[in-house]
Design a protein around this motif. Sequence first.
Motif, PDB file in Angstrom:
ATOM      1  N   SER A   1      -6.531  -2.099   0.848  1.00  0.00           N
ATOM      2  CA  SER A   1      -6.437  -2.049   2.373  1.00  0.00           C
ATOM      3  C   SER A   1      -7.028  -2.990   3.259  1.00  0.00           C
ATOM      4  O   SER A   1      -7.000  -3.901   3.630  1.00  0.00           O
ATOM      5  CB  SER A   1      -8.327  -1.373   2.500  1.00  0.00           C
ATOM      6  OG  SER A   1      -8.618  -0.838   1.332  1.00  0.00           O
TER       7      SER A   1
ATOM      8  N   LYS B   1      -0.816   4.614  -0.539  1.00  0.00           N
ATOM      9  CA  LYS B   1      -2.556   4.223  -0.193  1.00  0.00           C
ATOM     10  C   LYS B   1      -3.000   4.889   0.621  1.00  0.00           C
ATOM     11  O   LYS B   1      -2.633   5.361   1.982  1.00  0.00           O
ATOM     12  CB  LYS B   1      -3.246   3.024  -0.423  1.00  0.00           C
ATOM     13  CG  LYS B   1      -4.760   3.437   0.019  1.00  0.00           C
ATOM     14  CD  LYS B   1      -4.430   2.539  -1.196  1.00  0.00           C
ATOM     15  CE  LYS B   1      -6.678   2.684  -1.062  1.00  0.00           C
ATOM     16  NZ  LYS B   1      -7.382   1.401  -0.353  1.00  0.00           N
ATOM     17  N   GLU B   2      -4.183   6.226   0.525  1.00  0.00           N
ATOM     18  CA  GLU B   2      -4.159   7.179   1.507  1.00  0.00           C
ATOM     19  C   GLU B   2      -4.959   6.575   2.971  1.00  0.00           C
ATOM     20  O   GLU B   2      -3.883   7.236   3.882  1.00  0.00           O
ATOM     21  CB  GLU B   2      -5.320   8.813   1.514  1.00  0.00           C
ATOM     22  CG  GLU B   2      -4.931   9.216   2.372  1.00  0.00           C
ATOM     23  CD  GLU B   2      -6.323  10.453   2.403  1.00  0.00           C
ATOM     24  OE1 GLU B   2      -6.372  10.140   0.704  1.00  0.00           O
ATOM     25  OE2 GLU B   2      -7.225  10.954   2.310  1.00  0.00           O
TER      26      GLU B   2
ATOM     27  N   GLY C   1       1.544   2.359  -2.741  1.00  0.00           N
ATOM     28  CA  GLY C   1       1.407   2.880  -4.077  1.00  0.00           C
ATOM     29  C   GLY C   1      -0.799   1.885  -4.473  1.00  0.00           C
ATOM     30  O   GLY C   1      -1.205   1.767  -5.170  1.00  0.00           O
ATOM     31  N   LYS C   2      -0.416   0.187  -3.829  1.00  0.00           N
ATOM     32  CA  LYS C   2      -0.883  -0.874  -4.560  1.00  0.00           C
ATOM     33  C   LYS C   2      -2.569  -0.705  -3.723  1.00  0.00           C
ATOM     34  O   LYS C   2      -2.603   0.038  -3.150  1.00  0.00           O
ATOM     35  CB  LYS C   2      -0.804  -2.169  -3.537  1.00  0.00           C
ATOM     36  CG  LYS C   2      -0.629  -2.975  -4.947  1.00  0.00           C
ATOM     37  CD  LYS C   2      -0.542  -4.585  -4.774  1.00  0.00           C
ATOM     38  CE  LYS C   2      -1.104  -5.276  -5.447  1.00  0.00           C
ATOM     39  NZ  LYS C   2      -0.275  -7.014  -4.640  1.00  0.00           N
ATOM     40  N   ASP C   3      -3.930  -0.441  -4.600  1.00  0.00           N
ATOM     41  CA  ASP C   3      -4.767  -0.286  -3.588  1.00  0.00           C
ATOM     42  C   ASP C   3      -4.816  -1.686  -3.085  1.00  0.00           C
ATOM     43  O   ASP C   3      -5.860  -2.043  -3.209  1.00  0.00           O
ATOM     44  CB  ASP C   3      -5.509  -0.491  -4.801  1.00  0.00           C
ATOM     45  CG  ASP C   3      -7.054   0.354  -4.692  1.00  0.00           C
ATOM     46  OD1 ASP C   3      -7.184   0.903  -3.645  1.00  0.00           O
ATOM     47  OD2 ASP C   3      -8.307   0.231  -5.359  1.00  0.00           O
TER      48      ASP C   3
ATOM     49  N   ALA D   1       0.877  -1.032   0.248  1.00  0.00           N
ATOM     50  CA  ALA D   1      -0.328   0.217  -0.296  1.00  0.00           C
ATOM     51  C   ALA D   1       1.022   1.220  -0.192  1.00  0.00           C
ATOM     52  O   ALA D   1       0.424   1.814  -0.154  1.00  0.00           O
ATOM     53  CB  ALA D   1      -1.081   0.194   1.098  1.00  0.00           C
TER      54      ALA D   1
ATOM     55  N   LYS E   1       3.435   7.688  -3.192  1.00  0.00           N
ATOM     56  CA  LYS E   1       2.530   7.626  -3.785  1.00  0.00           C
ATOM     57  C   LYS E   1       1.295   6.681  -2.689  1.00  0.00           C
ATOM     58  O   LYS E   1       0.326   5.871  -3.321  1.00  0.00           O
ATOM     59  CB  LYS E   1       2.158   6.899  -4.729  1.00  0.00           C
ATOM     60  CG  LYS E   1       2.804   7.754  -5.809  1.00  0.00           C
ATOM     61  CD  LYS E   1       2.791   7.219  -7.616  1.00  0.00           C
ATOM     62  CE  LYS E   1       3.245   8.427  -8.541  1.00  0.00           C
ATOM     63  NZ  LYS E   1       5.331   7.592  -7.950  1.00  0.00           N
TER      64      LYS E   1
END
Length: 406
Positions: free
Chosen positions: A88, A148-149, A84-86, A81, A146
């Motif tokens: 959660s 994931k937030e 930047g990988k999607d 993550a 980048k």
Amino acid sequence: MLIDKYIPIVGKNVIEEIKLLSSFISGKVIQHINSTAVGGGVAEILNRIMPLFEDLGITAYWDIIRGDTTFFRITKKIHNALHGKDVSLTHRDIEYYLHITEENMKRMRFNGDIIVIHDPQPLGLIEKRNNDGKKWVWRCHVDVAKAKESVWNFLQKYIIKYDKVIFSAPSFSKPLPIEQILIPPSIDPLSDKNKELDEEVINSVLQKYGISKDKPIIAQVSRYDFLKDPLGVIEAYRIVKKSIDCQLVLAGNIATDDPEHDEVLNACKEKAGDDPDIHLLVIDPANNDIEINSLQRAADIILQKSIREGFALTVTEALWKAKPVIASNVGGIPLQIIHKHSGILVHSIEGCAYWIKQLLKNPEYAKKLGENGKEHVRNNFLITRHLRDYLLLYLSLYNSEDIVNL
Ligand code: UDP
């Protein structure tokens, strides 16, 4: 002293400065904590730098957190993550991460005056911080620009409790309310991984793995990880193979904190099929360093076709061996490779194949790239520069007004 052995490589002045800086730190205890003793760049650096601190009269401890497969699956998710990988984190993931963190907090001793925590796996240990004056630094080796937030927000709650955070490159960081320091990683030119080797040693490793010296060798050294794009490397090799007879070596070992290894290796085996010129090697940890060194030295071209990267020490190692390197323009790679000067930067499988062919056809040009790469590493990415940066950082924790930010 051990440190004096570096004088022929970097010069006397560099070593004198390191000794002087160390004298200001003596008396302080340094403690580094990460999540694995072997495999991957972080372990690689700690293995080499910790004895040098001791050599310089600084008490330095290296401790490793414990975790099980579930924990490392979660931290691998976090790692992906951050790249930047999607993905959660579920509520359960977070609970389990915190549970293992707490187990480690109970089990471990935090006896450093300065505690340096590496990467997200042990990040939560900061909860152990109290008002005893110890300094806590988070050393992030990953490019988080980048990230994931949702995952970053979870980690940030812990990050901001540290005194400072270290990133490997300016582009790897994110805005934070605490001070950020830039320290690129390094390699040790005197380690088994990087020292000069006799030709017989190199030949015996090639023989062991059935690699011929009669055809050009294209090699990529990396953990078996999809982000290192071993499948893309096989595709690039196949394009080259249509016009130039060559061999491909993919060499990886098993990092205890990376559970995806088997899946990636199996996917590579499937893709490689029965091509006898593709060598998928799983390196035995007992012989790892000399074998990797030999394979890097035997290669005609070294690839690092990663999709995402941290700093990519494999590139540093290859450049130090004056090898022509073709690598993706990601993570720390463009800091090391100046396109067409100290290597080649590529953006696709086709581009990678094109440049492999170009370099195999132009060995003089390839040689020049390697030579330039070696000088770039000598000036910027050797362990002596890294030591100096750490010493300055330690000093800056106690003398913030007097030290210029790194
Ligand atoms: N490495 C190794 N044996 C292997 C594969 C990798 O010793 O079979 C080492 C490699 O030489 C390098 C480190 O692991 O020193 C990988 O660091 P890098 O920064 O390239 O990638 P990371 O694994 O940290 O993402």
